[in-house]
Motif scaffolding. Structure first.
Motif, PDB file in Angstrom:
ATOM      1  N   GLN A 146      46.569  46.419  42.584  1.00 58.83           N
ATOM      2  CA  GLN A 146      46.377  45.467  41.487  1.00 58.83           C
ATOM      3  C   GLN A 146      44.919  45.397  41.041  1.00 58.83           C
ATOM      4  O   GLN A 146      44.634  45.127  39.880  1.00 58.83           O
ATOM      5  N   ASN A 147      44.007  45.676  41.945  1.00 60.92           N
ATOM      6  CA  ASN A 147      42.599  45.629  41.579  1.00 60.92           C
ATOM      7  C   ASN A 147      42.102  46.953  41.016  1.00 60.92           C
ATOM      8  O   ASN A 147      40.927  47.133  40.782  1.00 60.92           O
ATOM      9  N   LYS A 195      39.500  43.214  33.640  1.00 64.02           N
ATOM     10  CA  LYS A 195      38.660  43.946  34.581  1.00 64.02           C
ATOM     11  C   LYS A 195      37.213  43.959  34.100  1.00 64.02           C
ATOM     12  O   LYS A 195      36.293  43.726  34.895  1.00 64.02           O
ATOM     13  N   LEU A 229      35.592  38.457  47.956  1.00 57.49           N
ATOM     14  CA  LEU A 229      36.116  39.730  47.470  1.00 57.49           C
ATOM     15  C   LEU A 229      36.940  40.432  48.541  1.00 57.49           C
ATOM     16  O   LEU A 229      38.009  40.978  48.264  1.00 57.49           O
ATOM     17  N   SER A 252      40.922  41.324  48.463  1.00 56.16           N
ATOM     18  CA  SER A 252      41.407  42.684  48.706  1.00 56.16           C
ATOM     19  C   SER A 252      42.450  42.695  49.818  1.00 56.16           C
ATOM     20  O   SER A 252      43.470  43.361  49.726  1.00 56.16           O
ATOM     21  N   THR A 254      45.703  41.226  48.538  1.00 56.09           N
ATOM     22  CA  THR A 254      46.376  42.164  47.631  1.00 56.09           C
ATOM     23  C   THR A 254      47.077  43.276  48.403  1.00 56.09           C
ATOM     24  O   THR A 254      48.182  43.701  48.058  1.00 56.09           O
ATOM     25  N   MET A 257      44.367  36.039  38.854  1.00 59.14           N
ATOM     26  CA  MET A 257      43.074  36.598  39.233  1.00 59.14           C
ATOM     27  C   MET A 257      42.177  36.791  38.018  1.00 59.14           C
ATOM     28  O   MET A 257      42.635  37.187  36.954  1.00 59.14           O
ATOM     29  N   ILE A 303      38.216  34.121  41.126  1.00 56.05           N
ATOM     30  CA  ILE A 303      39.167  34.481  42.182  1.00 56.05           C
ATOM     31  C   ILE A 303      39.358  33.347  43.180  1.00 56.05           C
ATOM     32  O   ILE A 303      40.202  33.449  44.071  1.00 56.05           O
TER      33      ILE A 303
END
Length: 940
Positions: free
Chosen positions: A269-270, A563, A618, A622, A625, A732, A748
């Motif tokens: 997703q990131n 993004k 972060l 991660s 996710t 997000m 986030i």
């Protein structure tokens, strides 16, 4: 008699050529997406040229000895038939000729006998010459038709395979994004369904980011298939923007067969790399398809990549240099490719020594070239037979010319009968051709249609009725416009009027109403069909449903925008703490006053802590996710969690002069959860309230029990949340309006709140009456009934070990990092040594013989894992405590460090307390040692 029968067969072949060419033209214009295996076995896509030399000689005799005026004016039955076929008229009567008396005919024969013999010989030679050129031109045209048609069908097959790969890619990404992770059984069923729909695919598989093939068809039980070393996998992994990637031919490890792969990248997703979705096509499939083509005994067809390497060749190569991947070709081809890289024709001698007429065609936007070649010995065989027949006929003509005049009337009548019979055959063939066209149009998945030159639609297939739900008659004329969206009608009409006026292809995207009442996007394409004079006689086109692709394109654009916003926000958030850190360093250089030094150090510590929090957020996002965030679940008193969160947020709240009111339960409230993560939830909510509330605002924290749940509420009187943002506030990278001079965050924090709360079996919701009305976030968590149990007492000796002086080696390629870390250890009373690469680390360790080594992983020359293995392999290194110090802190990274021989793994930046704890452990812990790691490299 013999020449007349040949004449009739030649004209019949001409008609078959015309009808076959017409069918092929319609087929190409409709862009029928059928598989290459379905090609008709028509020899060279057309019969040999119909105008045979010996028939020309016979016709000449017939014309000169019969009625001269009528014969010379008509120009031959063949031209009359072709002309009437092109104009659509019918024969009403046979050509008429004037009656010559036999005496006049005899005098004519006697007077012109000598001249006629010379003329026949000259015309026969000229006819042979022109016939030869026509055979050559026809062979070139046939190779062009074959190469174009094969390339179009091959591209269509690749399009369908790409759609299947794209569907599997999307499904895999949805599975990865799901809370429960990838459901292997469901994903395998989906892949099997896609594979069953695509007969052109031999295997469909999904590989993860490490290249392991985990899902799909053709996976043998117990085998470990890995695609890491494959070129297509490396391209997709290293190039995030890659679309469809088609591999070079290679031999499969399990199948042992040559194949190519069509693959697409699978993202997290990131946006990070998660693996590839791929479809495997065995090259033998192309061999079988090409084997069905009738190109003559010595014809050839091959498929090459854009580097001119051989992919497939039929017949299968017997000569050296024509195997898969070879780049042996004629010297004429590169020059032709330079002139036109898309298509072209030329003559060349192959490796087998045979000269061929060749045509190549680029397979649309795919990296392949299709080459079709015909051997002159095949397509000129009929011409050579004609040559023998013509020479024999000329010789015979010289002997019996005088007698042919007597048969003029009989021959003419037979010719007249043949013309009528030929017309009947043509009408029957045209009827069959129209039937095949309708059958072809009805088998298409798209809406297919034809229109008159003025744009009035005169045919539409049954797909229209199935989609729109209206009778087919309503689509005729311009009635089909009624199904278009009102906002799109003007642009559709403008496109059609422009195309009708210019004769250029018509392309239009519009919304069409379905039988269910919904509007879906369609791509409408129409191409003109021209007659022999170049005048448009008809338009043919298709309407394809592209709604899903359109929506996906819009979603990708939205995700790309989010993004970019996140990257800009992250850069801003990282620059904010770096500015005071730099200022504090300048202040410490300018002033030696202790108070100034202490304030500067405090400032650096606060800003570094802020940077650590940003990186931690972060990493947490991660891990969530990827489904790797672990919870240390235990029974926790929620009151202590709330107090920790209040303490963590107090500095920000007081800095902005907010008033915090906390209403907590008097009795213990126990929940099953991770105290650190729950405190993170409340801290994020309090910080969010402080961030979006103007200075001097009111923030209320309230906790109460409602049934089997504990309800936490964080309410503020800040800027509030617009109604349109409430449904996506937890997405997000979503951020509200920023307040001037206040930190905006990265978008986030609330996403982490939602994910962590749901991992604890709870739920969270946002409430607001609108802008300037404040906001409230409500968290519900299940509570548990407390159990009474005895808590074992901890001895004083277990809480503290006496610190002693250690010999410590610090290894890092960052000189500032290694010097500052060594300075800190010196101030703590330890003896230190430093090294900046892997080789130096081993040499210093061998000479210094440290008790503890803090070793970076990403070192130049030799990486940290190999250094650890080399140290463990030496007798003096078995008892050294190895501590990995790396920017990578995932569970897989820690496991690799332990496998290499490390005792511990710390993520940068290491906390001072954690460093002291490891150094303060007892002698037995420090000297515990680790067995040498396997395969220790020799770097001494």
């Amino acid at each position: 008699m013999t020449s007349d029968q040949d004449f009739q067969r030649a004209d019949t072949r001409l008609l078959l050529v015309a009808t076959t060419s017409q069918n092929l033209s319609v087929r190409l214009l409709f862009d029928v997406q059928e598989h290459v295996l379905l090609f008709p076995r028509t020899k060279w896509l057309a019969s040999p040229p119909p105008r045979r030399p010996f028939t020309v000689v016979a016709f000449l005799i017939h014309a000169l000895l019969s009625s001269a005026s009528t014969s010379l004016a008509s120009g031959g039955v063949q031209r009359a038939v072709v002309t009437q076929l092109s104009s659509g008229s019918q024969f009403n009567s046979a050509p008429k000729h004037s009656e010559f008396s036999y005496s006049k005919l005899i005098w004519l024969l006697v007077a012109g006998l000598f001249a006629l013999n010379l003329l026949v010989g000259a015309l026969a030679g000229l006819s042979l010459y022109h016939s030869y050129n026509k055979y050559e031109a026809h062979a070139v045209t046939a190779t062009q038709n074959w190469s174009f048609l094969l390339a179009q069908d091959l591209a269509s097959s690749f399009d369908k395979i790409d759609l299947a790969v794209l569907a599997i890619k999307d499904e895999t990404e949805r599975e990865i994004a799901a809370d429960g992770g990838v459901d292997a059984q469901r994903l395998n069923r989906f892949i099997a369904l896609q594979a069953s729909r695509q007969s052109d695919i031999d295997r469909v598989q999904v590989a993860d980011a490490r290249g392991a093939v985990l899902y799909g068809t053709g996976i043998q039980a117990g085998s470990e298939m890995n695609a890491t070393d494959r070129e297509f996998f490396q391209r997709l992994r290293d190039q995030p923007g890659s679309g469809l990637v088609i591999s070079k031919p290679f031999v499969g490890r399990t199948s042992g067969k040559w194949n190519i792969v069509l693959a697409r990248r699978i993202n997290q997703q990131n946006g990070s790399f998660a693996g590839v979705a791929l479809a495997v096509i065995f090259l033998e499939r192309f061999q079988k398809a090409f084997a069905k083509l009738d190109l003559g005994p010595h014809g050839a067809v091959s498929l090459r990549d854009l580097d001119l390497g051989t992919v497939v060749r039929h017949p299968e190569p017997q000569e050296v240099g024509t195997a898969v991947g070879s780049r042996v070709f004629s010297k004429e081809w590169p020059q032709k490719l330079k002139e036109n890289p898309l298509f072209g024709s030329y003559y060349a001698v192959g490796l087998d020594g045979r000269n061929r007429a060749l045509s190549y065609q680029r397979v649309r936007n795919y990296p392949f070239l299709l080459i079709v070649g015909l051997f002159p010995g095949d397509y000129l065989a009929d011409w050579r037979a004609e040559l023998q027949k013509t020479l024999g006929l000329v010789f015979l003509f010289m002997l019996v010319t005088v007698f042919l005049g007597l048969a003029t009337r009989t021959v003419w009548k037979r010719r007249e009968e043949d013309s009528r019979h030929l017309l009947n055959i043509s009408q029957t063939a045209l009827g069959h051709s129209e039937g095949r066209f309708q059958q072809l149009a009805e088998s298409m998945p798209q809406i297919a249609f034809t229109t008159q030159p003025d744009g009035n639609r005169d045919y539409v297939n049954s797909r229209w009725q199935e989609y729109v739900g209206a009778p087919l008659r309503e689509a005729l004329g311009w009635g089909w416009l009624n199904a278009a969206h009102p906002e799109d009608k003007s642009s559709i009409e403008a496109n059609w009027q422009r195309g009708l006026a210019t004769g250029e292809p018509i392309y239009s995207e519009c919304r069409v109403k379905s039988a269910k009442g919904e509007y879906r996007w369609h791509l409408v394409r129409a191409l003109p069909v021209r007659d022999s004079a170049g005048v448009i006689s008809k338009w043919v086109g298709t309407s394809t449903d592209i709604d899903d692709a359109k929506r996906l394109q819009q979603k990708l654009a939205t995700d790309d925008k989010k993004k970019d916003e996140f990257i800009a926000t992250l850069a801003h958030e990282l620059r904010n703490p770096l500015a005071p850190i730099r200022n504090a360093l300048h202040i410490m250089r300018l002033s030696t006053e202790r108070r100034v030094q202490d304030e500067s150090r405090s400032m650096i510590e606060r800003q570094v802590e802020h940077l650590v929090h940003l990186v931690d957020d972060l990493f947490d996002m991660s891990r969530i996710t990827q489904g790797r965030l672990g919870l240390h679940t235990q029974r926790v008193d929620l009151r202590s969690v709330l107090q920790d969160a209040i303490a963590a947020s107090r500095l920000r709240i007081e800095k902005q002069k907010h008033t915090l009111t906390a209403t907590l339960p008097q009795a213990p409230v126990l929940v099953n959860g991770d105290a650190t993560r729950l405190a993170q939830v409340v801290t994020n909510l309090l910080n969010n309230a402080a961030r979006y509330t103007p200075d001097g605002g009111q923030i209320a924290l309230r906790a109460s029990c409602e049934g089997n749940d504990v309800v936490l509420s964080v309410r503020d009187n800040g800027i509030g949340i617009p109604e349109g943002m409430l449904s996506k506030i937890f997405d997000m990278f979503t951020q509200g309006e920023r307040l001037e001079n206040h930190l905006g965050g990265m978008g986030i924090g609330l996403t982490l709140v939602k994910q962590i709360v749901e991992m604890h079996g709870g739920r969270v919701e946002a409430r607001s009456e609108g802008p300037a009305c404040g906001a409230e976030f409500v968290v519900r968590l299940p509570i548990v009934v407390p159990e009474r149990r005895r808590v074992p007492r901890t001895s004083e000796s277990d809480l503290h070990n006496t610190q002693r002086r250690r010999r410590v080696l610090v290894v890092d390629d960052n000189s500032d990092s290694v010097s500052s870390f060594a300075m800190m250890l010196d101030l703590m009373g330890h003896e230190t040594a430093v090294a900046n690469d892997g080789e130096e680390a081993f040499l210093v360790a061998e000479a210094f013989r440290p008790d503890v080594i803090f070793l970076d992983i990403g070192l130049p020359k030799v990486n940290g894992h190999d250094v650890a293995r080399a140290i463990r392999a030496r007798p003096w290194g078995k008892d050294i405590v190895l501590i990995a110090l790396s920017g990578w802190g995932q569970p897989d990274d820690m496991r690799r460090s332990l496998d290499a021989g490390f005792n511990h793994h710390l993520a940068k930046p290491a906390e001072r307390g954690e460093v002291e704890r490891l150094l303060q452990r007892g002698d037995s812990a420090i000297a515990g040692g680790t067995s040498p790691a396997p395969d220790a490299p020799n770097i001494a």
